[in-house]
Design an enzyme around this catalytic site. Structure first.
Site, short mmCIF file in Angstrom:
data_model
loop_
_atom_site.label_atom_id
_atom_site.label_comp_id
_atom_site.label_asym_id
_atom_site.label_seq_id
_atom_site.Cartn_x
_atom_site.Cartn_y
_atom_site.Cartn_z
CB ILE A 232 42.67 48.67 46.75
CG1 ILE A 232 41.25 48.86 47.32
CG2 ILE A 232 42.64 48.63 45.23
CD1 ILE A 232 40.58 50.15 46.88
CG HIS B 120 41.52 40.52 44.44
ND1 HIS B 120 40.34 40.61 43.74
CD2 HIS B 120 42.20 41.67 44.17
CE1 HIS B 120 40.30 41.75 43.07
NE2 HIS B 120 41.43 42.41 43.31
CG ASP C 41 37.47 39.23 42.49
OD1 ASP C 41 37.97 39.65 41.43
OD2 ASP C 41 38.13 39.01 43.52
#
Length: 333
Positions: free
Chosen positions: A118, A180, A151
């Protein structure tokens, strides 16, 4: 029996993510690690009446090795948050080193775990994890994932708002590919399970794409001193749940995620030809299985505007990926 580990568990993403994983009935053991407060977060969560046993560790006394021992799924939200005016690349200087050190711990203690990254910038931190694993001789591209689920969550939510029915948000599926960050985020709105209203296009469609691509910037601006933590924790838990279900043998689970395209050689090569690139990483629909990546899917039929978005994403993706690889290859490191 599934042991999930959160590295960076005391942070803005880490705490709500740890809570959501504690509530997951398939998690039987939850390990938390951070440089501060992880034992306290663990003690707090341990009072929640769900099956998972929770333990928290700090850096001292080989805490990283202890928390990772026996891990099946490792989620990494560790790092500093983005601040107003700060791009995802600005995060790189600090977060790259953090991710490198955590990846080293995973490579030496839990090399067979599924690793869910992440920590931003994901386009660079996923290659960092991969390069660390290569240096330790344990690289398996099937088990390293960049979490791009937020997203997808944003795209589904925003489409439901345009359709005037927020109750549809959890059932709307919009594939989001690329990467991302900013322009590397490519929502394939033409493939939405719930089509946009007739006549919706032009500047309205462009605004929706930008809303999805730069939703994180909107949160940073609104918070003033923070970034997307709660929504990211939700998205991270959603993807972790999919990985866990696949590990336990559930079939047919497909989710977009940023992966090394060698994870499925045939699928990865087909995708490269489809989008016209030689990049090693890309976020695409991935079928998950007990060993991680089972199959990398293609893009499918898209509009001319979406083809243009992918073309615009590729140069930025290359720069991001190269930055992560170079960080580990640099002699001083």
């Amino acid at each position: 029996m599934v042991k999930a580990v959160v590295l960076g568990a005391a942070g803005g993403i880490g705490q709500p993510l740890s809570l959501l994983l504690k509530l997951n009935p398939d998690v039987t053991e939850l390990g938390l690690y951070d440089i501060v407060n992880a034992p306290g977060v663990a003690a707090d969560l341990a009072h929640i009446a769900t099956p998972a046993k929770v333990e928290g560790y700090l850096k001292d006394d080989d805490g990283l090795q202890k928390v990772l021992t026996g891990a099946d799924v490792v989620v990494i939200p560790a790092g500093i948050p983005r601040k107003p005016g700060m791009s995802r690349d600005d995060l790189f200087k600090t977060n790259a080193g953090i991710v490198r050190d955590l990846a080293t711990g995973i490579a030496t203690t839990a090399p067979n775990a599924s690793v869910l990254v992440i920590s931003n910038p994901v386009n660079s931190t996923v290659p960092i994890v991969a390069e660390v694993f290569k240096k330790h001789g344990v690289f398996d591209p099937k088990r390293i994932f960049g979490v791009t689920t937020l997203d997808v969550v944003r795209a589904s939510t925003f489409v439901s708002e345009i359709l005037g029915d927020r109750s549809l948000a959890t059932s709307i599926a919009v594939p989001v590919v690329g990467g991302h960050s900013g322009v590397t985020i490519v929502p394939l709105l033409s493939q939405s399970s719930h089509p946009l209203p007739p006549g919706f296009g032009g500047s309205d469609l462009e605004a929706l794409v930008k809303h999805i691509q730069f939703g994180g910037d909107e949160v940073v601006k609104a918070k003033g001193t923070g970034s997307a933590t709660l929504s990211m924790a939700y998205a991270g838990a959603e993807f972790a749940n999919k990985v866990i279900l696949a590990l336990k043998g559930k079939k047919g689970i497909v989710a977009p995620t940023f992966v090394h395209l060698a994870a499925d050689k045939a699928g990865g090569e087909a995708l490269k030809k489809e989008i016209g690139t030689d990049l090693e990483y890309f976020s695409a629909p991935v079928e998950l299985g007990p060993n991680g990546v089972e199959k990398i899917g293609g893009i499918g039929k898209i509009t001319g505007a979406e083809k243009a978005l992918i073309a615009a994403a590729l140069p930025d993706l290359k720069v991001n990926i190269d930055k992560g690889v170079s960080f580990i290859e640099a002699p001083k490191l």
